[in-house]
Structures are given as C-alpha cells and as structure tokens.
Design an enzyme around this catalytic site. Structure first.
Site: not given
Length: 194
Positions: A17, A22, A68, A70, A95, A116
């Site tokens: 990632y 994100h 993560y 969320n 973001d 989220n």
C-alpha cells in the site's frame, strides 16, 4: 481556535500500500517526521507508528495507525486516552476524493464523506466531529463503483507528483496549523495548485 497536539496520518499498513492514493495522509506524517528528524517507532499500545516532535516550540504527537484504514479510530482513541488529548486537539491528514490531485484543504469538523478512516475515528471519539482535517486531493475515478480499486492503487507518475507537491506545500504551513492559525493557512494553501 485551539492548537493541535496530535497529528494523525491515515493509510493502510504493508509495503503493497506504500504510495497508493489512500496513503496520502501517512505519506504526510512520514515526510513531517523526516523533516523534524523524528524517528517513528511501532507502539503496540497505540496500534501504530508513533513519535514525539516539537513544532513551533510545542510538543506534538505523530501517529500513523497500522490497523487497516477502517479501524483507524481504535489507534486514535488509545493515544487520546493515554495522553488525555481532546478531539479538538487532533488533526487528521487524509486523502480526499472530492479534491483534484495537487490541492490540499484544511477544515475543522464535518462528516466523514464516505471515508472509512474518518468514519471510524468519529465513531471511536463518541461521535465527536470537532477535530481538524487536512485533506490531500487525490481526484475521483468518476463513478462510486470504481472508488475502492482507485484509492488502493498507485496514481500515475504525473498525478503522484501533484499529490507529493500538495503534501510538500502543506508541510510548509505545519507550524501555523499546529498553532491554530488556520485562517492564515486557508487563505494561501487553498489557492495552491500543483
């Protein structure tokens, strides 16, 4: 306007990632830590990479949740309880789909706009929305069905450079942001476009 004590950069953990859209918030905190010669270390009790830094003569906490996206709220909640940080002393860097790449905007309060990470932070702060947000523009893929794949991929190099420029420009105002001089920052940062 209260000053900020905790700066939280949102993203997803793991090398896959790194540099995805994100992770713009996490990218900002990493750049700020590097600029301030602050070593971010994993802190289990905060479920994230954590560091202390002096910004404009004021001690601040830096946090990149390694949950993560969320589940970002649990990391924020743990740090706030430990250090007695109030919601209005938190700045979340994230973001923003509704802003084009190369732009950044600052605001205090508001909803989660479907983000989220923000949704979980609002929930874990007891539905308090009074924290600050530094929104790094990443653009929108054009349709809601494409959002999940879009935010989790790397932007093409021209877009990525624009996002980096917006982060760099935002970093120039960190002292003023932390001190709570938001109107001054908004007047200049909001007109910036990479």
């Amino acid at each position: 306007m209260a000053s900020f004590k905790l700066l939280v950069g949102l993203g997803n953990p793991g090398t896959e990632y790194d540099n995805t859209r994100h992770n713009a918030g996490a990218q900002y905190i990493k750049a700020l830590a590097q600029q301030s010669q602050c070593l971010l270390r994993y802190e289990k009790k905060f479920s994230g990479e954590f560091g202390k830094v002096s910004i404009g003569g004021k001690e601040c906490f830096l946090l990149i949740p390694t949950t993560y996206m969320n589940l970002s709220g649990s990391a924020v909640q743990a740090l706030c309880q430990f250090y007695k940080v109030l919601p209005q002393e938190i700045l979340v860097i994230h973001d923003e789909l509704d802003l084009p790449p190369g732009t950044a905007k600052l605001k205090v309060g508001g909803g989660h706009g479907g983000h989220n990470g923000l949704k979980d932070i609002i929930s874990k702060l007891g539905n308090n929305r009074d924290f600050g947000r530094l929104r790094i523009g990443i653009g929108h893929p054009g349709h809601a069905s494409k959002v999940a794949g879009y935010v989790l991929t790397k932007a093409p190099s021209t877009e990525f450079l624009k996002i980096e420029h917006a982060i760099d420009e935002s970093l120039r105002y960190t002292d003023d942001i932390v001190a709570g001089n938001l109107n001054n920052v908004m007047n200049t940062l909001h007109s910036f476009k990479a």
